[in-house]
Design a protein around this motif. Structure first.
Motif, PDB file in Angstrom:
ATOM      1  N   ARG A  53       0.836  -1.206   0.000  1.00  0.00           N
ATOM      2  CA  ARG A  53       0.000   0.000   0.000  1.00  0.00           C
ATOM      3  C   ARG A  53       0.870   1.254   0.000  1.00  0.00           C
ATOM      4  O   ARG A  53       0.551   2.244  -0.674  1.00  0.00           O
ATOM      5  CB  ARG A  53      -0.952  -0.019   1.193  1.00  0.00           C
ATOM      6  CG  ARG A  53      -2.090  -1.024   1.044  1.00  0.00           C
ATOM      7  CD  ARG A  53      -3.164  -0.805   2.094  1.00  0.00           C
ATOM      8  NE  ARG A  53      -2.726  -1.234   3.423  1.00  0.00           N
ATOM      9  CZ  ARG A  53      -2.874  -2.463   3.890  1.00  0.00           C
ATOM     10  NH1 ARG A  53      -3.430  -3.405   3.136  1.00  0.00           N
ATOM     11  NH2 ARG A  53      -2.475  -2.764   5.119  1.00  0.00           N
ATOM     12  N   ILE A  54       1.955   1.232   0.764  1.00  0.00           N
ATOM     13  CA  ILE A  54       2.880   2.369   0.779  1.00  0.00           C
ATOM     14  C   ILE A  54       3.462   2.577  -0.620  1.00  0.00           C
ATOM     15  O   ILE A  54       3.522   3.694  -1.132  1.00  0.00           O
ATOM     16  CB  ILE A  54       4.015   2.142   1.800  1.00  0.00           C
ATOM     17  CG1 ILE A  54       3.454   2.073   3.221  1.00  0.00           C
ATOM     18  CG2 ILE A  54       5.059   3.260   1.700  1.00  0.00           C
ATOM     19  CD1 ILE A  54       4.464   1.639   4.266  1.00  0.00           C
ATOM     20  N   TYR A  55       3.872   1.480  -1.230  1.00  0.00           N
ATOM     21  CA  TYR A  55       4.466   1.548  -2.572  1.00  0.00           C
ATOM     22  C   TYR A  55       3.450   2.060  -3.592  1.00  0.00           C
ATOM     23  O   TYR A  55       3.768   2.920  -4.420  1.00  0.00           O
ATOM     24  CB  TYR A  55       4.970   0.167  -2.981  1.00  0.00           C
ATOM     25  CG  TYR A  55       5.435   0.087  -4.413  1.00  0.00           C
ATOM     26  CD1 TYR A  55       6.611   0.708  -4.812  1.00  0.00           C
ATOM     27  CD2 TYR A  55       4.677  -0.587  -5.375  1.00  0.00           C
ATOM     28  CE1 TYR A  55       7.043   0.641  -6.132  1.00  0.00           C
ATOM     29  CE2 TYR A  55       5.101  -0.649  -6.695  1.00  0.00           C
ATOM     30  CZ  TYR A  55       6.283  -0.043  -7.068  1.00  0.00           C
ATOM     31  OH  TYR A  55       6.699  -0.101  -8.369  1.00  0.00           O
ATOM     32  N   ALA A  56       2.231   1.530  -3.541  1.00  0.00           N
ATOM     33  CA  ALA A  56       1.195   1.902  -4.504  1.00  0.00           C
ATOM     34  C   ALA A  56       0.853   3.380  -4.435  1.00  0.00           C
ATOM     35  O   ALA A  56       0.473   3.983  -5.432  1.00  0.00           O
ATOM     36  CB  ALA A  56      -0.052   1.054  -4.275  1.00  0.00           C
ATOM     37  N   ASN A  57       0.996   3.967  -3.258  1.00  0.00           N
ATOM     38  CA  ASN A  57       0.682   5.377  -3.078  1.00  0.00           C
ATOM     39  C   ASN A  57       1.885   6.292  -3.299  1.00  0.00           C
ATOM     40  O   ASN A  57       1.764   7.515  -3.162  1.00  0.00           O
ATOM     41  CB  ASN A  57       0.121   5.613  -1.677  1.00  0.00           C
ATOM     42  CG  ASN A  57      -1.296   5.087  -1.531  1.00  0.00           C
ATOM     43  OD1 ASN A  57      -2.137   5.324  -2.394  1.00  0.00           O
ATOM     44  ND2 ASN A  57      -1.570   4.356  -0.470  1.00  0.00           N
ATOM     45  N   ASN A  58       3.039   5.708  -3.615  1.00  0.00           N
ATOM     46  CA  ASN A  58       4.255   6.510  -3.789  1.00  0.00           C
ATOM     47  C   ASN A  58       5.088   6.003  -4.969  1.00  0.00           C
ATOM     48  O   ASN A  58       6.322   5.915  -4.886  1.00  0.00           O
ATOM     49  CB  ASN A  58       5.109   6.477  -2.517  1.00  0.00           C
ATOM     50  CG  ASN A  58       4.431   7.129  -1.335  1.00  0.00           C
ATOM     51  OD1 ASN A  58       4.496   8.349  -1.157  1.00  0.00           O
ATOM     52  ND2 ASN A  58       3.783   6.325  -0.512  1.00  0.00           N
ATOM     53  N   THR A  59       4.435   5.674  -6.073  1.00  0.00           N
ATOM     54  CA  THR A  59       5.149   5.097  -7.215  1.00  0.00           C
ATOM     55  C   THR A  59       6.108   6.085  -7.880  1.00  0.00           C
ATOM     56  O   THR A  59       6.948   5.683  -8.685  1.00  0.00           O
ATOM     57  CB  THR A  59       4.152   4.579  -8.270  1.00  0.00           C
ATOM     58  OG1 THR A  59       3.245   5.628  -8.618  1.00  0.00           O
ATOM     59  CG2 THR A  59       3.375   3.379  -7.728  1.00  0.00           C
TER      60      THR A  59
END
Length: 245
Positions: A100-106
């Motif tokens: 989720r962190i990655y998906a929101n900070n691509t």
């Protein structure tokens, strides 16, 4: 046959995917046939097939077809045969949170930091993530300290590796990330140590030689750590990443 083996990390058009599907599904039938004849069958040009092969990382059609015929064709790996031999139920929730962190900070980098023997593992993880299309930055002890501090706004999360959990430079980078509210993922040996107190998420690997700081004696720590990372990257890249508010 799993086409992800060929296409993972590549941006392909619908026409290119159709060409791959035909070649994969008809390796026996096209074996020995001229490239021009194969291209005519799928309504494309020989040059288009050659370009596709090169886009997938092969020197040309001949190498591409050899790969299809002699490697992928006989590959029998299935989900049932993959045995990571780790307690995945205890870590899947953490992996989902990291996704989720990655998906929101691509638009930002996942930064990996480690020293010594852990640095070798960090390099492997860095390359493993890159070939799966995950934007990562690898920083080692020999790099300038400013690489992280001067790019702090472009870091989505910090991944650190420390067998002892007491590596001073690792703790220093984790403290810096915490100050800037950047999530930190720690890979470490079992037990309580300083790095654990700074980690947002901690993946512990059993270490039967916790006091062998020079890694002189036999240890399964790094082998198990690699296996754990393989599992995490596999889950990370095969599960749909959906941004969460």
């Amino acid at each position: 046959m799993d086409l992800d083996v060929l296409t993972k990390g590549k941006t392909l058009s619908a026409n290119e995917m159709q060409m791959i599907d035909y070649l994969v599904s008809n390796t026996d039938e096209i074996d020995g046939r001229p490239l021009r004849e194969i291209a005519k069958t799928i309504y494309t040009s020989p040059a288009s097939i050659v370009r596709l092969a090169q886009k997938l990382g092969f020197s040309g059609y001949t190498e591409f077809f050899f790969f299809l015929k002699n490697q992928l064709k006989h590959q029998q790996i299935t989900e049932a045969t993959i045995d990571y031999q780790i307690d995945t139920t205890s870590i899947d929730e953490m992996i989902a949170s990291i996704q989720r962190i990655y998906a929101n900070n691509t638009d930002k980098f996942i930064t990996i930091y480690a020293t010594g023997f852990s640095g070798i593992i960090a390099e492997y993880l860095h390359k493993k993530m890159l070939v799966n299309g995950i934007k990562t930055l690898l920083v080692s002890a020999s790099d300038s300290g400013g690489i992280i501090s001067n790019n702090i706004e472009n870091i989505s999360m910090l991944i650190t590796i420390s067998k002892s959990g007491e590596t001073p430079k690792v703790i220093e980078k984790m403290a810096l990330a915490q100050t800037h509210h950047i999530p930190t993922i720690l890979f470490c040996g079992n037990g309580e140590h300083s790095a654990n107190q700074l980690a947002t998420y901690s993946f512990e690997v059993t270490d039967e030689r916790p006091f062998d700081t020079q890694n002189i004696e036999y240890s399964s720590f790094f082998g198990k750590l690699l296996l754990l990372m393989e599992y995490i990257v596999d889950v990370f890249t095969t599960t749909e990443k959906t941004p969460h508010d």
